[in-house]
Write an enzyme that holds these catalytic residues in place. Structure first.
Site, PDB file in Angstrom:
ATOM      1  N   GLU A 107     -16.820 -49.303  51.150  1.00 53.67           N
ATOM      2  CA  GLU A 107     -17.013 -47.884  51.666  1.00 53.67           C
ATOM      3  C   GLU A 107     -15.586 -47.315  51.946  1.00 53.67           C
ATOM      4  O   GLU A 107     -14.605 -47.948  52.498  1.00 53.67           O
ATOM      5  CB  GLU A 107     -17.796 -47.988  52.964  1.00 53.67           C
ATOM      6  CG  GLU A 107     -18.062 -46.720  53.721  1.00 53.67           C
ATOM      7  CD  GLU A 107     -18.808 -46.499  55.112  1.00 53.67           C
ATOM      8  OE1 GLU A 107     -19.111 -48.001  55.424  1.00 53.67           O
ATOM      9  OE2 GLU A 107     -18.764 -45.719  55.606  1.00 53.67           O
TER      10      GLU A 107
ATOM     11  N   HIS B 143     -20.848 -54.729  54.473  1.00 51.42           N
ATOM     12  CA  HIS B 143     -19.728 -54.074  53.683  1.00 51.42           C
ATOM     13  C   HIS B 143     -18.642 -53.771  54.409  1.00 51.42           C
ATOM     14  O   HIS B 143     -18.486 -53.971  55.782  1.00 51.42           O
ATOM     15  CB  HIS B 143     -20.239 -52.408  53.356  1.00 51.42           C
ATOM     16  CG  HIS B 143     -20.456 -51.565  54.600  1.00 51.42           C
ATOM     17  ND1 HIS B 143     -21.878 -51.513  55.119  1.00 51.42           N
ATOM     18  CD2 HIS B 143     -19.679 -50.750  55.092  1.00 51.42           C
ATOM     19  CE1 HIS B 143     -21.740 -50.742  56.131  1.00 51.42           C
ATOM     20  NE2 HIS B 143     -20.376 -50.139  56.096  1.00 51.42           N
TER      21      HIS B 143
ATOM     22  N   GLU C 118     -27.750 -47.358  63.956  1.00 52.42           N
ATOM     23  CA  GLU C 118     -26.561 -47.976  63.959  1.00 52.42           C
ATOM     24  C   GLU C 118     -25.621 -47.698  65.376  1.00 52.42           C
ATOM     25  O   GLU C 118     -25.820 -46.576  65.814  1.00 52.42           O
ATOM     26  CB  GLU C 118     -25.960 -47.672  62.744  1.00 52.42           C
ATOM     27  CG  GLU C 118     -25.355 -46.229  62.638  1.00 52.42           C
ATOM     28  CD  GLU C 118     -23.893 -45.602  62.115  1.00 52.42           C
ATOM     29  OE1 GLU C 118     -23.252 -46.331  62.882  1.00 52.42           O
ATOM     30  OE2 GLU C 118     -24.060 -45.008  61.301  1.00 52.42           O
TER      31      GLU C 118
ATOM     32  N   GLN D 122     -19.397 -52.001  62.995  1.00 52.56           N
ATOM     33  CA  GLN D 122     -20.691 -51.112  62.672  1.00 52.56           C
ATOM     34  C   GLN D 122     -21.676 -52.149  62.497  1.00 52.56           C
ATOM     35  O   GLN D 122     -21.986 -52.869  61.667  1.00 52.56           O
ATOM     36  CB  GLN D 122     -20.484 -50.234  61.524  1.00 52.56           C
ATOM     37  CG  GLN D 122     -21.796 -49.596  61.108  1.00 52.56           C
ATOM     38  CD  GLN D 122     -21.609 -48.524  59.887  1.00 52.56           C
ATOM     39  OE1 GLN D 122     -20.968 -48.973  58.923  1.00 52.56           O
ATOM     40  NE2 GLN D 122     -22.523 -47.418  59.956  1.00 52.56           N
TER      41      GLN D 122
ATOM     42  N   HIS E 144     -13.843 -50.231  59.495  1.00 50.67           N
ATOM     43  CA  HIS E 144     -14.826 -50.969  60.034  1.00 50.67           C
ATOM     44  C   HIS E 144     -15.593 -51.998  59.149  1.00 50.67           C
ATOM     45  O   HIS E 144     -15.357 -51.886  57.973  1.00 50.67           O
ATOM     46  CB  HIS E 144     -16.111 -50.027  60.484  1.00 50.67           C
ATOM     47  CG  HIS E 144     -16.855 -49.256  59.441  1.00 50.67           C
ATOM     48  ND1 HIS E 144     -16.564 -47.968  58.941  1.00 50.67           N
ATOM     49  CD2 HIS E 144     -18.154 -49.813  58.923  1.00 50.67           C
ATOM     50  CE1 HIS E 144     -17.390 -47.776  58.148  1.00 50.67           C
ATOM     51  NE2 HIS E 144     -18.540 -48.792  57.965  1.00 50.67           N
TER      52      HIS E 144
END
Ligand code: CMX
Ligand code: CO
Length: 140
Positions: A133, A83, A43, A59, A7
């Site tokens: 991430e 991110h 989220e 996301q 994502h």
């Protein structure tokens, strides 16, 4: 190690407004909505595509309070990409391998992420300015 882009994490002030934008502009569909107290975010995951190694999402994240990671990011940089999340088969193993190469780990151990995933963050200062991430998808 990296199987796919899981994502792209996007920081926003108003989650519902941004969901509406992504739905009406790109035809994306929300597949999950969560509040993650530990990460300080409300989220939504919007499905983009399915690939051989699994699905990809956008996301969208709204901070629960100003004094959270995403709240501080918004105050400093405004809305935008926060991110990148990459899919890995084994997040604990990936952390060990990346840590051994000298990259600072924000999470020494995996935490709980969206849709039951195990996640861990690498420090942006050691990844060319990109908060990274690692995501191990939940087994179904
Ligand atoms: N991308 C790139 N660089 C970033 C960044 C981001 N998202 N956030 C902060 N930075 C940079 C800053 O610009 C700053 O650089 P300079 O010193 O050159 O100005 C430096 O990192 C330190 O920034 P800061 O504002 O002082 O922020 P903190 O050190 O308090 O926090 C970080 C930064 C990466 C440690 C923190 O954001 C973190 O722990 N992130 C992991 C958890 C997370 O992001 N959770 C929300 C998402 C949850 C999910 O995906 O499910
Ligand atoms: Co994420």
């Amino acid at each position: 190690m990296l199987l796919r882009i899981d994502h792209v994490g996007i920081a926003c002030h108003d989650l519902e407004e941004k969901i509406e934008f992504y739905e009406s502009t790109f035809g994306l569909t929300v597949v999950s909505r969560e509040i993650n107290e530990e990460q300080g975010v409300r989220e939504a995951m919007l499905h983009v595509a399915d690939g051989a190694q699994g699905a990809s999402y956008v996301q969208l994240m709204e901070p629960l309070h100003p004094d959270t990671v995403v709240g501080k990011f918004l105050a400093k940089r405004g809305e935008g990409v926060h991110h990148i999340g990459y899919g890995v088969a084994d997040v604990a193993k990936a952390l060990e391998e990346v840590g051994a190469k000298g990259v600072r780990l924000i999470d020494e151990r995996p935490r709980h992420g969206s849709m039951g995933a195990s996640i861990a963050f690498l420090h942006p200062k050691d990844v060319g300015g990109v908060l990274t991430e690692l995501v191990q998808t939940a087994r179904h």
